[in-house]
Design a protein around this motif. Sequence first.
Motif, PDB file in Angstrom:
ATOM      1  N   GLN A  11       0.817  -1.209   0.000  1.00 47.59           N
ATOM      2  CA  GLN A  11       0.000   0.000   0.000  1.00 47.59           C
ATOM      3  C   GLN A  11       0.853   1.263   0.000  1.00 47.59           C
ATOM      4  N   THR A  12       1.866   1.311   0.862  1.00 48.85           N
ATOM      5  CA  THR A  12       2.711   2.498   0.982  1.00 48.85           C
ATOM      6  C   THR A  12       3.922   2.420   0.064  1.00 48.85           C
ATOM      7  N   GLY A  13       4.370   1.221  -0.256  1.00 47.90           N
ATOM      8  CA  GLY A  13       5.605   1.012  -0.980  1.00 47.90           C
ATOM      9  C   GLY A  13       5.750   1.767  -2.286  1.00 47.90           C
ATOM     10  N   PRO A  14       4.737   1.746  -3.182  1.00 42.43           N
ATOM     11  CA  PRO A  14       4.916   2.454  -4.445  1.00 42.43           C
ATOM     12  C   PRO A  14       5.179   3.945  -4.276  1.00 42.43           C
ATOM     13  N   ALA A  37       5.931  -7.435  -9.395  1.00 40.81           N
ATOM     14  CA  ALA A  37       7.005  -6.946 -10.254  1.00 40.81           C
ATOM     15  C   ALA A  37       6.498  -5.828 -11.162  1.00 40.81           C
ATOM     16  N   ALA A  38       5.315  -6.009 -11.726  1.00 39.53           N
ATOM     17  CA  ALA A  38       4.765  -4.992 -12.610  1.00 39.53           C
ATOM     18  C   ALA A  38       4.492  -3.694 -11.865  1.00 39.53           C
ATOM     19  N   ARG A  39       4.016  -3.814 -10.647  1.00 38.98           N
ATOM     20  CA  ARG A  39       3.732  -2.600  -9.871  1.00 38.98           C
ATOM     21  C   ARG A  39       5.025  -1.859  -9.537  1.00 38.98           C
ATOM     22  N   LEU A  40       6.068  -2.585  -9.188  1.00 36.01           N
ATOM     23  CA  LEU A  40       7.356  -1.961  -8.913  1.00 36.01           C
ATOM     24  C   LEU A  40       7.909  -1.271 -10.154  1.00 36.01           C
ATOM     25  N   LEU A  69      15.899  -0.858   2.566  1.00 31.17           N
ATOM     26  CA  LEU A  69      14.667  -0.378   3.195  1.00 31.17           C
ATOM     27  C   LEU A  69      13.712  -1.562   3.280  1.00 31.17           C
ATOM     28  N   HIS A  70      13.444  -2.002   4.503  1.00 33.17           N
ATOM     29  CA  HIS A  70      12.628  -3.197   4.737  1.00 33.17           C
ATOM     30  C   HIS A  70      11.243  -2.784   5.215  1.00 33.17           C
ATOM     31  N   MET A  71      10.271  -2.874   4.306  1.00 38.62           N
ATOM     32  CA  MET A  71       8.878  -2.551   4.640  1.00 38.62           C
ATOM     33  C   MET A  71       7.987  -3.781   4.602  1.00 38.62           C
ATOM     34  N   GLY A  72       8.472  -4.893   4.066  1.00 37.42           N
ATOM     35  CA  GLY A  72       7.652  -6.083   3.907  1.00 37.42           C
ATOM     36  C   GLY A  72       7.267  -6.701   5.244  1.00 37.42           C
ATOM     37  N   TYR A  73       5.990  -7.023   5.396  1.00 38.48           N
ATOM     38  CA  TYR A  73       5.500  -7.697   6.600  1.00 38.48           C
ATOM     39  C   TYR A  73       4.139  -8.274   6.242  1.00 38.48           C
ATOM     40  N   GLY A  74       3.626  -9.143   7.069  1.00 36.30           N
ATOM     41  CA  GLY A  74       2.295  -9.669   6.816  1.00 36.30           C
ATOM     42  C   GLY A  74       2.205 -11.134   7.150  1.00 36.30           C
ATOM     43  N   GLY A  75       1.000 -11.635   7.064  1.00 39.55           N
ATOM     44  CA  GLY A  75       0.741 -13.015   7.422  1.00 39.55           C
ATOM     45  C   GLY A  75      -0.524 -13.116   8.251  1.00 39.55           C
ATOM     46  N   ASP A  76      -0.618 -14.159   9.032  1.00 38.76           N
ATOM     47  CA  ASP A  76      -1.800 -14.399   9.860  1.00 38.76           C
ATOM     48  C   ASP A  76      -1.578 -13.785  11.242  1.00 38.76           C
ATOM     49  N   ALA A 195      -1.993   9.387  12.568  1.00 41.92           N
ATOM     50  CA  ALA A 195      -2.167   9.253  11.126  1.00 41.92           C
ATOM     51  C   ALA A 195      -1.057  10.009  10.401  1.00 41.92           C
ATOM     52  N   VAL A 196      -0.789   9.582   9.159  1.00 44.65           N
ATOM     53  CA  VAL A 196       0.167  10.276   8.301  1.00 44.65           C
ATOM     54  C   VAL A 196      -0.231  10.039   6.852  1.00 44.65           C
ATOM     55  N   ASN A 197      -0.090  11.072   6.041  1.00 45.86           N
ATOM     56  CA  ASN A 197      -0.351  10.920   4.621  1.00 45.86           C
ATOM     57  C   ASN A 197       0.729  10.053   3.989  1.00 45.86           C
ATOM     58  N   ARG A 198       0.345   9.222   3.051  1.00 41.99           N
ATOM     59  CA  ARG A 198       1.274   8.298   2.403  1.00 41.99           C
ATOM     60  C   ARG A 198       2.458   9.029   1.759  1.00 41.99           C
ATOM     61  N   LEU A 199       2.205  10.194   1.172  1.00 42.05           N
ATOM     62  CA  LEU A 199       3.275  10.936   0.513  1.00 42.05           C
ATOM     63  C   LEU A 199       4.253  11.527   1.526  1.00 42.05           C
ATOM     64  N   ASP A 200       3.746  11.938   2.683  1.00 42.34           N
ATOM     65  CA  ASP A 200       4.637  12.423   3.743  1.00 42.34           C
ATOM     66  C   ASP A 200       5.467  11.281   4.311  1.00 42.34           C
ATOM     67  N   ALA A 201       4.866  10.100   4.438  1.00 42.32           N
ATOM     68  CA  ALA A 201       5.617   8.932   4.906  1.00 42.32           C
ATOM     69  C   ALA A 201       6.728   8.593   3.930  1.00 42.32           C
TER      70      ALA A 201
END
Length: 295
Positions: A11-14, A37-40, A69-76, A195-201
């Motif tokens: 969500q924030t990565g791009p 890959a296509a999104r990157l 820069l490690h932003m990947g996370y997720g799972g159950d 909260a923070v705007n995605r572009l500011d992050a």
Amino acid sequence: MHVFVTGGSGQTGPAVVAELVSAGHTVTGLARSDAAAARLESVGATAYPGSLEDLDRLRGGAEAADGVLHMGYGGDFADPEPMILRDRNAIETFGRALEGTGKPLVVTSGTLVMPAGRETGELDEPDPAGVAAFRIVGEKACLGFATRGVRAIVVRLAPTVHGPDDHGFIPLLVATARRTGVSAYVGDGGNRWPAVNRLDAAVLFRLALEKAPAGSVLHGVAENVTLRSIAETIARGLGVPAVSLTPDEAVAHFPSPFMATIYGMDAPVVSAYTRKLLGWSPTHATLLDDLVVSD
């Protein structure tokens, strides 16, 4: 700088990748699918096939870069132990690859690791019994490399990083209001939500990579917004009433007891240290400005 990124297709990565590329950096992003890959590639990165479980691929990506820069996370989230282990293993792999180089390793965490009920800052200790305590393991793994020749940095993001096509805590509030016909908050609704705007992050991540000192803990928070003001904004957009619920009523109203607890939390944090250290100044739309919903 050549930056190796995980989570760049989320969500924030791009937005982060686009910010890095626009500042003149080159980005290689971990991609576990053709869609990722296509999104990157659509935001100027080079895709690097692999997953967070593939430590050899992670090591190779880190060794070929000027920073990670490690932003990947997720799972159950109902079973956090595998997520914790995967995250720690990835961070330790990155740290060992960068050890002794002075290169940056920026790891993402969340402000919900902080103690609830009072305003806390970057220099305060996280809460080992808090709702997001599972992220502390990754923080410690990262910061442990600050004395081993790595410019190790933790960025704690607000629980709501908002912008177009947002998903997460706030859209779930909207969906619940649509489903139930009321926009709810817990108690008097005075509990505060960072909260923070995605572009500011995205700007914050770039500044962290470029100049944050080793051992820095940064807060990606632009504001603290009361849950009542969020619920009332949703109510106006959907044309439904905003209502107060008791904690017991909230458990039945929201999708799960965990979410009822989250929406009732008072979790304000400040980012004064981050702003002064890096010259970071959020300038984009606020959460309530971005919260446009309609029936």
